[in-house]
Design a protein around this motif. Structure first.
Motif, mmCIF file in Angstrom:
data_model
loop_
_atom_site.group_PDB
_atom_site.id
_atom_site.type_symbol
_atom_site.label_atom_id
_atom_site.label_comp_id
_atom_site.label_asym_id
_atom_site.label_seq_id
_atom_site.Cartn_x
_atom_site.Cartn_y
_atom_site.Cartn_z
ATOM 1 N N UNK A 251 0.769 -1.222 0.112
ATOM 2 C CA UNK A 251 0.064 -0.038 -0.042
ATOM 3 C C UNK A 251 0.978 1.139 -0.170
ATOM 4 N N UNK A 252 0.633 2.045 -0.930
ATOM 5 C CA UNK A 252 1.406 3.506 -0.980
ATOM 6 C C UNK A 252 1.257 4.333 0.510
ATOM 7 N N UNK A 253 2.195 4.617 0.998
ATOM 8 C CA UNK A 253 2.624 5.393 2.001
ATOM 9 C C UNK A 253 3.820 6.286 2.061
ATOM 10 N N UNK A 254 3.858 7.571 2.578
ATOM 11 C CA UNK A 254 5.134 8.232 2.659
ATOM 12 C C UNK A 254 6.200 7.502 3.207
ATOM 13 N N UNK A 255 7.463 7.847 2.472
ATOM 14 C CA UNK A 255 8.452 7.252 3.006
ATOM 15 C C UNK A 255 8.895 5.632 2.469
ATOM 16 N N UNK A 256 7.780 5.158 1.859
ATOM 17 C CA UNK A 256 8.079 3.644 1.196
ATOM 18 C C UNK A 256 9.015 3.634 0.304
ATOM 19 N N UNK A 257 9.903 2.653 0.212
ATOM 20 C CA UNK A 257 10.873 2.620 -0.759
ATOM 21 C C UNK A 257 10.754 1.179 -1.058
ATOM 22 N N UNK A 258 10.823 1.022 -2.412
ATOM 23 C CA UNK A 258 10.698 -0.419 -3.131
ATOM 24 C C UNK A 258 11.740 -0.629 -3.837
ATOM 25 N N UNK A 259 12.543 -1.777 -3.971
ATOM 26 C CA UNK A 259 13.672 -2.145 -4.804
ATOM 27 C C UNK A 259 13.211 -2.842 -5.970
ATOM 28 N N UNK A 260 13.662 -2.849 -6.957
ATOM 29 C CA UNK A 260 13.360 -3.564 -8.263
ATOM 30 C C UNK A 260 13.947 -4.716 -8.408
#
Length: 181
Positions: A172-181
């Motif tokens: 779920x999108x939220x401030x500060x979320x970082x996703x790696x590819x």
């Protein structure tokens, strides 16, 4: 340059040479750059962005981004997607604005105005619509659910249903979320 829907740019009063108009089904190649100073100190490789028209009551576009490190599909502010998701996406960033169960409960209990239902149906993706779109794709690595309604979405329900239907790691999108590819 900054790219935006032509109808949005018509509202920009000051001339700006860095703004370029686009319409749905336009593809733009962004050249590689070596910034004079950057946080990571790396060259930014070239990538392409394909702009796609969506169904909303205001000018909105979806984006298909192809980059040497991955492929991203971004779609929000639409009632459905007429596009088939490309295979092997690194990340699908998809609106999941409301779920019918929560919306019905909120209308029945005076939390949401009944007139809001017709607007939502015509402008935003419901959980089932999001799931239907995502289950057509193959080879997705990650899903990010976007634009959840503050009142008419149950994030845990949405997360559970999307992950159950797709078997793809979902966030779920939220401030500060970082996703790696």
């Amino acid at each position: 340059p900054v790219y935006a829907a032509t109808s949005v740019l018509e509202r920009v009063t000051a001339p700006c040479r860095y703004i370029r108009p686009v319409t749905g089904n336009t593809t733009v190649t962004v050249p590689a750059t070596v910034p004079a100073s950057s946080a990571c100190g790396k060259e930014t490789p070239a990538f392409t962005v394909r702009f796609l028209s969506v169904e909303h009551d205001a000018p909105c576009l979806a984006f298909f981004i192809t980059h040497p490190e991955g492929r991203i599909f971004f779609i929000t502010d639409t009632m459905y997607s007429s596009y088939v998701l490309p295979k092997n996406l690194s990340l699908a960033m998809v609106e999941c604005n409301y779920d019918d169960e929560t919306l019905d409960y909120n209308i029945d209990n005076g939390i949401t105005e009944p007139a809001m239902r017709s607007r939502l149906l015509q402008t935003h993706m419901e959980l089932k619509t999001t799931v239907d779109m995502l289950t057509q794709a193959t080879g997705m690595k990650q899903i990010l659910l976007l634009h959840l309604s503050h009142d008419n979405a149950d994030p845990e329900l949405m997360l559970k249903r999307v992950m159950s239907a797709t078997a793809v790691p979902t966030h779920i999108a939220r401030p500060g979320l970082v996703l790696d590819f």
